[in-house]
Scaffold this motif. Structure first.
Motif, short mmCIF file in Angstrom:
data_model
loop_
_atom_site.label_atom_id
_atom_site.label_comp_id
_atom_site.label_asym_id
_atom_site.label_seq_id
_atom_site.Cartn_x
_atom_site.Cartn_y
_atom_site.Cartn_z
N SER A 173 0.68 -1.26 0.03
CA SER A 173 0.06 -0.05 0.04
C SER A 173 0.82 1.42 0.17
CB SER A 173 -0.93 -0.10 1.22
OG SER A 173 -1.95 -1.00 1.16
N MET A 174 2.09 1.12 -0.66
CA MET A 174 2.78 2.36 -0.70
C MET A 174 2.76 2.99 -1.87
SD MET A 174 3.79 2.63 2.34
CE MET A 174 5.29 4.20 2.22
N GLY A 175 1.93 2.57 -3.04
CA GLY A 175 2.02 3.21 -4.31
C GLY A 175 2.73 2.35 -5.46
N LYS A 176 3.15 1.35 -5.31
CA LYS A 176 4.04 0.81 -6.58
C LYS A 176 2.94 0.38 -7.69
CE LYS A 176 4.88 -2.92 -3.78
NZ LYS A 176 4.41 -2.55 -2.62
N SER A 177 1.95 -0.05 -7.44
CA SER A 177 1.01 -0.20 -8.66
C SER A 177 0.58 1.13 -9.48
CB SER A 177 -0.18 -0.80 -8.47
OG SER A 177 0.04 -2.09 -8.01
N VAL A 178 0.39 2.24 -8.46
CA VAL A 178 0.24 3.50 -9.14
C VAL A 178 1.48 3.88 -9.72
CG1 VAL A 178 -0.48 5.95 -8.61
CG2 VAL A 178 -1.66 4.05 -7.50
N PHE A 179 2.46 3.72 -9.32
CA PHE A 179 4.02 4.15 -10.04
C PHE A 179 3.90 3.57 -11.13
CE2 PHE A 179 8.12 3.64 -10.77
CZ PHE A 179 9.11 4.71 -10.28
N GLY A 180 3.68 2.29 -11.30
CA GLY A 180 3.95 1.53 -12.56
C GLY A 180 2.90 2.02 -13.45
N LEU A 181 1.57 2.33 -13.29
CA LEU A 181 0.76 2.61 -14.09
C LEU A 181 0.96 3.93 -14.58
CD1 LEU A 181 -3.05 1.79 -12.23
CD2 LEU A 181 -2.09 1.06 -14.54
N GLN A 182 1.29 4.98 -13.76
CA GLN A 182 1.64 6.38 -14.15
C GLN A 182 3.15 6.31 -15.14
OE1 GLN A 182 2.06 8.98 -10.93
NE2 GLN A 182 -0.31 8.69 -10.49
N LEU A 183 3.93 5.51 -14.84
CA LEU A 183 5.06 5.16 -15.44
C LEU A 183 4.90 4.65 -16.92
CD1 LEU A 183 8.19 5.47 -15.65
CD2 LEU A 183 8.01 3.01 -14.75
N ALA A 184 3.91 3.73 -17.02
CA ALA A 184 3.34 2.90 -18.36
C ALA A 184 2.55 4.04 -19.09
CB ALA A 184 2.67 1.70 -17.97
N GLY A 185 1.71 4.92 -18.48
CA GLY A 185 1.10 5.78 -19.40
C GLY A 185 1.77 6.83 -19.80
N PHE A 186 2.60 7.48 -19.05
CA PHE A 186 3.45 8.45 -19.34
C PHE A 186 4.28 8.15 -20.48
CE2 PHE A 186 7.25 11.35 -19.15
CZ PHE A 186 6.65 12.64 -18.92
N ALA A 187 4.93 7.07 -20.47
CA ALA A 187 5.68 6.61 -21.72
C ALA A 187 5.05 6.27 -22.86
CB ALA A 187 6.46 5.37 -21.35
N SER A 188 3.78 5.71 -22.68
CA SER A 188 3.02 5.40 -23.85
C SER A 188 2.32 6.88 -24.54
CB SER A 188 1.91 4.49 -23.84
OG SER A 188 0.88 4.95 -22.53
N ILE A 189 1.99 7.63 -23.82
CA ILE A 189 1.45 9.10 -24.39
C ILE A 189 2.61 10.02 -24.88
CG2 ILE A 189 -0.62 8.94 -23.02
CD1 ILE A 189 0.49 11.53 -21.11
N HIS A 190 3.81 9.36 -24.61
CA HIS A 190 5.11 10.11 -25.35
C HIS A 190 5.52 9.07 -26.55
CE1 HIS A 190 4.74 12.80 -21.77
NE2 HIS A 190 5.26 13.66 -22.46
N ASP A 191 4.66 8.18 -26.95
CA ASP A 191 5.08 7.49 -28.12
C ASP A 191 6.00 6.32 -27.88
OD1 ASP A 191 2.96 8.84 -29.76
OD2 ASP A 191 4.18 10.35 -30.42
N HIS A 192 6.16 5.98 -26.75
CA HIS A 192 7.02 4.94 -26.59
C HIS A 192 6.36 3.56 -26.54
CE1 HIS A 192 10.50 7.44 -25.95
NE2 HIS A 192 9.86 8.29 -25.15
N ARG A 193 6.40 2.57 -27.06
CA ARG A 193 5.65 1.35 -27.03
C ARG A 193 5.73 0.78 -25.88
NH1 ARG A 193 5.41 -4.06 -29.50
NH2 ARG A 193 3.01 -4.24 -30.36
N THR A 194 4.83 0.53 -25.06
CA THR A 194 4.75 0.07 -23.60
C THR A 194 3.78 -0.91 -23.41
OG1 THR A 194 5.56 2.34 -22.96
CG2 THR A 194 4.58 0.81 -21.46
N ALA A 195 4.39 -1.96 -22.82
CA ALA A 195 3.55 -3.12 -22.47
C ALA A 195 3.15 -3.11 -20.90
CB ALA A 195 3.97 -4.67 -22.78
N LEU A 196 2.07 -3.11 -20.39
CA LEU A 196 1.68 -2.94 -19.07
C LEU A 196 1.12 -4.32 -18.67
CD1 LEU A 196 1.18 -1.54 -16.09
CD2 LEU A 196 -0.89 -0.60 -17.05
#
Length: 191
Positions: A82-105
């Motif tokens: 419950s320290m935010g690891k999943s949210v960290f991963g979601l935000q990282l994947a989303g940020f990379a993908s909206i900047h056109d980096h092909r990302t698998a989550l």
């Protein structure tokens, strides 16, 4: 067993490294060849004055410490529950993908819809509660709609792949990641 997370991380790191090796030439190289490749890369960084060496993250402090997420590097984020690891991963994947980096989550905790809803809230700067229960009676609802629509469009058009299969084994994860990478190279994999 308490060794399972270490086994999964170790196996994933090894398999991801094998994916990288499979797409590059192998074998011994002379110091001259290696230095020539390094020097060419160094001069490219010098000419471009790029502050980052890899994919940027949404967080300045992470970027300053990592210089961006570099190709072929395995990053592990660890913290208590419950320290935010999943949210960290979601935000990282989303940020990379909206900047056109092909990302698998790969999400083993949330459904595809939950992942997309949380990303829409994050990148649209919209309260997650409103995304879960949109209410036109709220004073800021019109503003939320004005941010929600372009954010969902941007996410829809991004090169993001999501697999939210519960109970995914390491072997299944590796097979799916490898297949996606072979179809078109992935820049980032988030598990």
């Amino acid at each position: 067993s308490s060794d399972l997370p270490q086994h999964i991380a170790g196996t994933a790191a090894h398999e991801l490294a094998q994916m990288q090796v499979a797409t590059t030439r192998g074998g011994l190289a002379t110091a001259k060849e290696s230095m020539n490749r390094f020097y060419a890369e160094f001069m490219e960084r010098y000419r471009n004055k790029a502050p980052l060496l890899g994919i940027p993250t949404p967080w300045h402090e992470v970027n300053s410490r990592t210089k961006g997420l570099r190709d072929g590097v395995f990053y592990v984020v660890g913290a208590r529950p419950s320290m935010g690891k999943s949210v960290f991963g979601l935000q990282l994947a989303g940020f990379a993908s909206i900047h056109d980096h092909r990302t698998a989550l790969f999400s083993v905790e949330m459904t595809e819809q939950e992942c997309m809803g949380r990303m829409a809230a994050c990148f649209g700067c919209i309260p997650h509660e409103w995304v879960e229960q949109p209410d036109d009676e709220l004073a800021d609802s019109e503003d939320y709609w004005n941010r929600f629509t372009p954010t969902t469009t941007k996410l829809r058009e991004s090169p993001l792949l999501i697999d939210a299969t519960p109970g995914l084994t390491v072997e299944q994860f590796m097979a799916r990641a490898r297949r996606a990478h072979l179809q078109k190279p992935l820049r980032l994999i988030v598990l």
